[in-house]
Design a protein around this motif. Structure first.
Motif, PDB file in Angstrom:
ATOM      1  N   ASN A 175      -2.340   8.994  -6.840  1.00  0.00           N
ATOM      2  CA  ASN A 175      -2.442   9.434  -5.451  1.00  0.00           C
ATOM      3  C   ASN A 175      -3.889   9.608  -5.005  1.00  0.00           C
ATOM      4  N   THR A 194       0.572  -1.845  -9.760  1.00  0.00           N
ATOM      5  CA  THR A 194       0.272  -0.439  -9.535  1.00  0.00           C
ATOM      6  C   THR A 194      -1.134  -0.110  -9.985  1.00  0.00           C
ATOM      7  N   GLY A 222       2.367   3.831   3.582  1.00  0.00           N
ATOM      8  CA  GLY A 222       2.852   2.535   3.099  1.00  0.00           C
ATOM      9  C   GLY A 222       3.787   1.898   4.088  1.00  0.00           C
ATOM     10  N   THR A 251       2.175   5.466  -9.949  1.00  0.00           N
ATOM     11  CA  THR A 251       1.129   5.208  -8.961  1.00  0.00           C
ATOM     12  C   THR A 251       0.246   6.436  -8.763  1.00  0.00           C
ATOM     13  N   ASP A 286      -7.987   5.794  -3.046  1.00  0.00           N
ATOM     14  CA  ASP A 286      -8.166   4.343  -3.157  1.00  0.00           C
ATOM     15  C   ASP A 286      -7.114   3.672  -4.025  1.00  0.00           C
ATOM     16  N   GLN A 287      -5.989   4.325  -4.301  1.00  0.00           N
ATOM     17  CA  GLN A 287      -4.984   3.752  -5.179  1.00  0.00           C
ATOM     18  C   GLN A 287      -3.625   3.684  -4.487  1.00  0.00           C
ATOM     19  N   ALA A 288      -2.861   2.630  -4.813  1.00  0.00           N
ATOM     20  CA  ALA A 288      -1.562   2.414  -4.184  1.00  0.00           C
ATOM     21  C   ALA A 288      -0.739   1.451  -5.033  1.00  0.00           C
ATOM     22  N   ASN A 342       0.812  -1.224   0.000  1.00  0.00           N
ATOM     23  CA  ASN A 342       0.000   0.000   0.000  1.00  0.00           C
ATOM     24  C   ASN A 342       0.843   1.271   0.000  1.00  0.00           C
ATOM     25  N   HIS A 346       1.525   4.612  -1.086  1.00  0.00           N
ATOM     26  CA  HIS A 346       0.661   5.672  -1.607  1.00  0.00           C
ATOM     27  C   HIS A 346       1.475   6.959  -1.719  1.00  0.00           C
ATOM     28  N   ASN A 351       0.769  12.594  -7.684  1.00  0.00           N
ATOM     29  CA  ASN A 351       0.134  11.719  -8.664  1.00  0.00           C
ATOM     30  C   ASN A 351       1.137  11.270  -9.721  1.00  0.00           C
ATOM     31  N   ASP A 382       3.322   9.141   1.012  1.00  0.00           N
ATOM     32  CA  ASP A 382       2.228   9.580   1.869  1.00  0.00           C
ATOM     33  C   ASP A 382       1.903   8.514   2.911  1.00  0.00           C
TER      34      ASP A 382
END
Length: 179
Positions: A104, A134, A171, A102, A107-109, A37, A39, A43, A169
Motif C-alpha cells: 500500500n 503485483t 483502481g 499488494t 508507488d505500488q499497485a 492500478n 491500490h 498493506n 483505496d
C-alpha cells in the motif's frame, strides 16, 4: 477476427468492493476484466473475486482452483516459483484470490486480467483464468496465475472484486466482451 468490446468500467475510491451486476449475459461467450492500478488501503492485501449465479446473492458460488506465482526481489536477493495451497480452493465458497500481497505504498499497485468463459451456459461449469502482476509488500515483483472453475451449471450474471483485507483505496476495473 475476435476482439475486445468495451462494456463498462468501475473506478474505486476507498471502496469495499467493485461489482458488475449488469452486462454479463449471453451476448459474449468470454468476458475479460482488466484491473488497473489496484491500490489497497491495507498493506499486503490480495485482489479476489466472487460471482453470483442468476437470482443468487452473496458472491459465494462454489469454486475449485489452483494458484501459483513467480517472484523476483527488487535487490535481486531472491527469486522463485511457488505453488500457494492457501490461495486455492477445493469446492470452496469464498472469494478466489487472483493476486498476491499488494503493497500500500504510494508507488505500488496491482494490475491484471481475469477471463471468465461461457458465463451464460446452463449446461457446463464456468472456467476462469487470471494473471496479475503485483508490486508486493516485501519489495518483490510477483507474477500470479490463478485458474479453475465455478462449479455450477446455472448462468453467472454478477461478479465482485475486493481485497481480502481493507478497502480498495484506488483502481479501475474494465469489463470487456470478447467477440
Amino acid at each position: 477476427l475476435m476482439g475486445l468490446v468495451y462494456i463498462a468500467s468501475v473506478t474505486a475510491s476507498a471502496s469495499a468492493t467493485v461489482e458488475f451486476t449488469t452486462g454479463i449475459d449471453a451476448t459474449y461467450n468470454e468476458y475479460q476484466f482488466h484491473f488497473v492500478n489496484m491500490h489497497p488501503a491495507t498493506n499486503g492485501a490480495r485482489v479476489q473475486f466472487g460471482v453470483n449465479a442468476v437470482g443468487q446473492t452473496g458472491f459465494n458460488e462454489t469454486i475449485t482452483s489452483t494458484f501459483f506465482y513467480a517472484y523476483h526481489r527488487e535487490d535481486d536477493s531472491s527469486i522463485a516459483l511457488s505453488y500457494v495451497t492457501s490461495f486455492d480452493q477445493a469446492q470452496g465458497t469464498g472469494y478466489q484470490t487472483i493476486s498476491a500481497g499488494t503493497a500500500n505504498d504510494a508507488d505500488q499497485a496491482d494490475a491484471g486480467v481475469l477471463t471468465l468463459y461461457a458465463p451464460s451456459s446452463t449446461t457446463y461449469v464456468k472456467h476462469f483464468v487470471a494473471r496479475a502482476n503485483t508490486s508486493n509488500s516485501s519489495d518483490f515483483s510477483l507474477n500470479s496465475h490463478a485458474a479453475g472453475y465455478i462449479n455450477t451449471t446455472a448462468a453467472i450474471d454478477e461478479i465482485s472484486f475486493k481485497f481480502n483485507s481493507g478497502n480498495i483505496d484506488a483502481g479501475t476495473i474494465h469489463m470487456y466482451g470478447v467477440g
